[in-house]
Design a protein around this motif. Structure first.
Motif, PDB file in Angstrom:
ATOM      1  N   VAL A  59      13.736  -8.560  15.299  1.00 50.54           N
ATOM      2  CA  VAL A  59      13.879  -7.721  16.490  1.00 50.54           C
ATOM      3  C   VAL A  59      13.655  -6.267  16.059  1.00 50.54           C
ATOM      4  N   PRO A  60      12.462  -5.725  16.304  1.00 49.90           N
ATOM      5  CA  PRO A  60      12.223  -4.324  15.926  1.00 49.90           C
ATOM      6  C   PRO A  60      12.830  -3.371  16.962  1.00 49.90           C
ATOM      7  N   THR A  61      13.599  -2.378  16.480  1.00 51.47           N
ATOM      8  CA  THR A  61      14.204  -1.402  17.393  1.00 51.47           C
ATOM      9  C   THR A  61      14.173  -0.007  16.757  1.00 51.47           C
ATOM     10  N   MET A  62      14.493   0.962  17.606  1.00 51.12           N
ATOM     11  CA  MET A  62      14.680   2.327  17.097  1.00 51.12           C
ATOM     12  C   MET A  62      16.161   2.693  17.144  1.00 51.12           C
ATOM     13  N   GLY A  63      17.040   1.677  17.227  1.00 46.15           N
ATOM     14  CA  GLY A  63      18.479   1.942  17.236  1.00 46.15           C
ATOM     15  C   GLY A  63      18.950   2.446  18.587  1.00 46.15           C
TER      16      GLY A  63
ATOM     17  N   LEU B 209      21.361   1.143  20.225  1.00 46.04           N
ATOM     18  CA  LEU B 209      21.245  -0.150  20.915  1.00 46.04           C
ATOM     19  C   LEU B 209      22.096  -0.198  22.185  1.00 46.04           C
ATOM     20  N   HIS B 210      21.525  -0.812  23.220  1.00 47.02           N
ATOM     21  CA  HIS B 210      22.219  -0.982  24.496  1.00 47.02           C
ATOM     22  C   HIS B 210      22.039  -2.430  24.947  1.00 47.02           C
ATOM     23  N   GLU B 211      22.446  -2.721  26.169  1.00 45.32           N
ATOM     24  CA  GLU B 211      22.412  -4.116  26.642  1.00 45.32           C
ATOM     25  C   GLU B 211      20.992  -4.695  26.696  1.00 45.32           C
ATOM     26  N   GLY B 212      19.984  -3.826  26.826  1.00 40.06           N
ATOM     27  CA  GLY B 212      18.596  -4.313  26.768  1.00 40.06           C
ATOM     28  C   GLY B 212      18.315  -4.905  25.396  1.00 40.06           C
ATOM     29  N   HIS B 213      18.688  -4.165  24.355  1.00 40.70           N
ATOM     30  CA  HIS B 213      18.508  -4.666  22.995  1.00 40.70           C
ATOM     31  C   HIS B 213      19.360  -5.926  22.775  1.00 40.70           C
ATOM     32  N   HIS B 214      20.566  -5.916  23.360  1.00 39.06           N
ATOM     33  CA  HIS B 214      21.480  -7.064  23.202  1.00 39.06           C
ATOM     34  C   HIS B 214      20.803  -8.359  23.649  1.00 39.06           C
ATOM     35  N   SER B 215      20.058  -8.238  24.736  1.00 38.15           N
ATOM     36  CA  SER B 215      19.373  -9.421  25.248  1.00 38.15           C
ATOM     37  C   SER B 215      18.299  -9.905  24.254  1.00 38.15           C
ATOM     38  N   LEU B 216      17.665  -8.974  23.541  1.00 32.96           N
ATOM     39  CA  LEU B 216      16.699  -9.365  22.492  1.00 32.96           C
ATOM     40  C   LEU B 216      17.411 -10.102  21.346  1.00 32.96           C
ATOM     41  N   LEU B 217      18.596  -9.588  20.984  1.00 35.56           N
ATOM     42  CA  LEU B 217      19.345 -10.215  19.879  1.00 35.56           C
ATOM     43  C   LEU B 217      19.745 -11.649  20.244  1.00 35.56           C
TER      44      LEU B 217
ATOM     45  N   VAL C  62      10.776 -10.614  18.645  1.00 37.07           N
ATOM     46  CA  VAL C  62      11.215 -10.516  20.033  1.00 37.07           C
ATOM     47  C   VAL C  62      11.040  -9.082  20.531  1.00 37.07           C
ATOM     48  N   PHE C  63      10.407  -8.973  21.694  1.00 34.61           N
ATOM     49  CA  PHE C  63      10.153  -7.667  22.315  1.00 34.61           C
ATOM     50  C   PHE C  63      10.616  -7.708  23.769  1.00 34.61           C
ATOM     51  N   GLY C  64      10.908  -6.522  24.327  1.00 33.41           N
ATOM     52  CA  GLY C  64      11.379  -6.448  25.709  1.00 33.41           C
ATOM     53  C   GLY C  64      10.231  -6.152  26.663  1.00 33.41           C
ATOM     54  N   ARG C  65      10.334  -6.710  27.865  1.00 31.92           N
ATOM     55  CA  ARG C  65       9.289  -6.452  28.864  1.00 31.92           C
ATOM     56  C   ARG C  65       9.471  -5.080  29.511  1.00 31.92           C
ATOM     57  N   LYS C  66      10.531  -4.358  29.129  1.00 35.30           N
ATOM     58  CA  LYS C  66      10.641  -2.940  29.522  1.00 35.30           C
ATOM     59  C   LYS C  66       9.389  -2.189  29.062  1.00 35.30           C
ATOM     60  N   ASP C  67       8.957  -2.457  27.827  1.00 35.63           N
ATOM     61  CA  ASP C  67       7.758  -1.811  27.282  1.00 35.63           C
ATOM     62  C   ASP C  67       6.601  -2.798  27.413  1.00 35.63           C
ATOM     63  N   ALA C  68       6.151  -2.988  28.654  1.00 33.46           N
ATOM     64  CA  ALA C  68       5.227  -4.079  28.949  1.00 33.46           C
ATOM     65  C   ALA C  68       3.873  -3.877  28.269  1.00 33.46           C
TER      66      ALA C  68
ATOM     67  N   VAL D  38      11.752 -10.793  26.407  1.00 33.64           N
ATOM     68  CA  VAL D  38      12.884 -10.916  27.344  1.00 33.64           C
ATOM     69  C   VAL D  38      12.620 -10.002  28.537  1.00 33.64           C
ATOM     70  N   PRO D  39      13.178 -10.365  29.708  1.00 36.49           N
ATOM     71  CA  PRO D  39      12.992  -9.520  30.894  1.00 36.49           C
ATOM     72  C   PRO D  39      13.641  -8.150  30.717  1.00 36.49           C
ATOM     73  N   LEU D  40      13.149  -7.199  31.472  1.00 32.09           N
ATOM     74  CA  LEU D  40      13.728  -5.846  31.484  1.00 32.09           C
ATOM     75  C   LEU D  40      15.180  -5.917  31.982  1.00 32.09           C
ATOM     76  N   VAL D  41      16.074  -5.247  31.283  1.00 35.15           N
ATOM     77  CA  VAL D  41      17.490  -5.227  31.670  1.00 35.15           C
ATOM     78  C   VAL D  41      17.799  -3.876  32.332  1.00 35.15           C
ATOM     79  N   ARG D  42      18.488  -3.950  33.483  1.00 39.33           N
ATOM     80  CA  ARG D  42      18.810  -2.732  34.243  1.00 39.33           C
ATOM     81  C   ARG D  42      20.300  -2.427  34.194  1.00 39.33           C
TER      82      ARG D  42
ATOM     83  N   ALA E 286      16.436   1.250  34.719  1.00 33.91           N
ATOM     84  CA  ALA E 286      16.112   0.466  33.517  1.00 33.91           C
ATOM     85  C   ALA E 286      16.866   1.056  32.335  1.00 33.91           C
ATOM     86  N   LEU E 287      17.547   0.199  31.564  1.00 37.62           N
ATOM     87  CA  LEU E 287      18.271   0.704  30.392  1.00 37.62           C
ATOM     88  C   LEU E 287      17.290   1.260  29.386  1.00 37.62           C
ATOM     89  N   SER E 288      17.622   2.411  28.840  1.00 35.14           N
ATOM     90  CA  SER E 288      16.777   3.054  27.839  1.00 35.14           C
ATOM     91  C   SER E 288      17.657   3.967  27.001  1.00 35.14           C
TER      92      SER E 288
HETATM   93  P1  AMP Z   1      13.298   0.694  21.360  1.00 31.38           P
HETATM   94  O1  AMP Z   1      14.551   0.734  20.556  1.00 31.38           O
HETATM   95  O2  AMP Z   1      13.331   1.554  22.575  1.00 31.38           O
HETATM   96  O3  AMP Z   1      12.060   0.877  20.519  1.00 31.38           O
HETATM   97  O4  AMP Z   1      13.184  -0.781  21.920  1.00 31.38           O
HETATM   98  C1  AMP Z   1      13.241  -1.882  21.069  1.00 31.38           C
HETATM   99  C2  AMP Z   1      12.952  -3.122  21.857  1.00 31.38           C
HETATM  100  O5  AMP Z   1      13.928  -3.255  22.896  1.00 31.38           O
HETATM  101  C3  AMP Z   1      11.576  -3.102  22.537  1.00 31.38           C
HETATM  102  O6  AMP Z   1      10.993  -4.390  22.436  1.00 31.38           O
HETATM  103  C4  AMP Z   1      11.939  -2.758  23.952  1.00 31.38           C
HETATM  104  O7  AMP Z   1      11.006  -3.255  24.901  1.00 31.38           O
HETATM  105  C5  AMP Z   1      13.277  -3.453  24.108  1.00 31.38           C
HETATM  106  N1  AMP Z   1      14.034  -2.849  25.208  1.00 31.38           N
HETATM  107  C6  AMP Z   1      14.424  -1.555  25.316  1.00 31.38           C
HETATM  108  N2  AMP Z   1      15.041  -1.351  26.496  1.00 31.38           N
HETATM  109  C7  AMP Z   1      15.017  -2.545  27.154  1.00 31.38           C
HETATM  110  C8  AMP Z   1      15.487  -2.984  28.429  1.00 31.38           C
HETATM  111  N3  AMP Z   1      16.097  -2.174  29.281  1.00 31.38           N
HETATM  112  N4  AMP Z   1      15.283  -4.268  28.767  1.00 31.38           N
HETATM  113  C9  AMP Z   1      14.646  -5.122  27.917  1.00 31.38           C
HETATM  114  N5  AMP Z   1      14.187  -4.769  26.704  1.00 31.38           N
HETATM  115  C10 AMP Z   1      14.376  -3.493  26.326  1.00 31.38           C
END
Ligand code: AMP
Length: 298
Positions: free
Chosen positions: A27-31, A33-41, A145-151, A173-177, A183-185
């Motif tokens: 699961v690549p992230t930039m830290g 972390l919020h519930e959007g990332h949680h769904s990826l985990l 695993v990647f999020g559809r937030k960043d489609a 995973v679907p975008l989490v709001r 949209a969580l960001s």
């Molecule tokens: P980031 O840390 O912003 O680089 O995001 C890491 C991963 O988390 C990427 O695959 C994003 O698409 C995903 N992500 C970030 N925010 C959300 C969200 N609200 N819903 C679903 N996935 C997300």
């Protein structure tokens, strides 16, 4: 719940990775972390024996004018979320570990990387794909695993994996709001209370526009509605709103004709709220026209 191994160096990562038997999901992230990332985990945990999370704010994907230096960081909280989801390894390299020298050879995202997000952020997707390719090489995952937030990012990662035969199964995973629909960001932390209120026009615009399409509006008509909604909101400056193909990010100009089947599409928006740039999207299905063909004149 298990505390993850925190790997800072390549040697630490190699040793930790070698200790994992079975399948690995990255699961690549930039830290931050919020519930959007949680769904990826959670998705990673369900789909592989072990989860590896990378936390790295990648300078290669930020323009000099962007928010690299003030990007939110919350490492201890991030580790707690990873522990809750039994993440095996958190790979958190420094810039020097990730880039011992500035890479002269990079992944080129091509034409798909120059549209929409890529048009507003030149070089962004080359930076994203380069770091994702490096993370794949370093962590050797079976799945990622990647999020559809960043489609658009997801579409490009899939394309890179196919074009370069990287042999990693890409899951999404679907975008989490948030409760209010935003949209969580990680960047939502930058918003003042008023800006956050104004930002809600993004999800509102997407749902109104998606409904207009469902009610039979053409893409052009629906996008006119979208632009008007954003234009009427103080403090929000539209970057783009578009109806695109989920795999190619080609613009969809027409609804399918009588003989065509329904078509999946993404309605994507980007806007600046104050100084914060936000993106959002929804999936839409464009229904094929079902009306009987008009009789030919004789
Ligand atoms: P980031 O840390 O912003 O680089 O995001 C890491 C991963 O988390 C990427 O695959 C994003 O698409 C995903 N992500 C970030 N925010 C959300 C969200 N609200 N819903 C679903 N996935 C997300």
């Amino acid at each position: 719940m298990t505390d993850p191994i925190v790997a800072r160096s390549r040697a630490e990562l190699d040793a930790a990775r070698a200790s994992l038997a079975g399948t690995v999901a990255l699961v690549p992230t930039m830290g931050a972390l919020h519930e959007g990332h949680h769904s990826l985990l959670r998705k990673a945990k369900r789909n592989a024996d072990h989860t590896v999370v990378s936390i790295f704010v990648n300078p290669l994907q930020f323009a000099p004018t962007e928010d690299l230096d003030r990007y939110p960081r919350s490492f201890d909280d991030d580790l707690r979320m990873c522990a809750d989801e039994d993440v095996a390894i958190v790979f958190a390299p420094t810039n020097d570990v990730m880039y011992p020298s500035l890479p002269a050879v990079r992944v080129c995202a091509g034409a798909m990387g120059e549209r929409f997000e890529g048009a507003s952020r030149p070089g962004h997707f080359d930076g994203v794909l380069t770091v994702v390719a490096k993370l794949f090489a370093l962590t050797r995952p079976h799945k990622a695993v990647f999020g559809r937030k960043d489609a658009q990012q997801l579409a490009l990662v899939r394309r890179m994996v196919a074009d370069l035969d990287l042999g990693v199964e890409v899951l999404s995973v679907p975008l989490v709001r948030d409760r209010d629909g935003l949209a969580l960001s990680s960047r939502n932390k930058y918003l003042s209370a008023e800006e956050r209120e104004a930002a809600l026009i993004l999800p509102t615009t997407l749902s109104t526009t998606a409904q207009a399409l469902a009610d039979g509006a053409s893409p052009a008509q629906a996008l006119t509605i979208a632009r008007a909604l954003i234009a009427s909101t103080d403090g929000v400056v539209l970057d783009y709103v578009a109806l695109v193909d989920p795999d190619t990010f080609d613009v969809i100009a027409d609804v399918p004709g009588g003989d065509d089947v329904d078509r999946k599409a993404i309605l994507a928006v980007a806007a600046r709220v104050g100084t914060t740039r936000l993106i959002d999207n929804v999936d839409v299905t464009l229904r094929a026209a079902t009306s009987a063909p008009t009789p030919r004149e004789v």
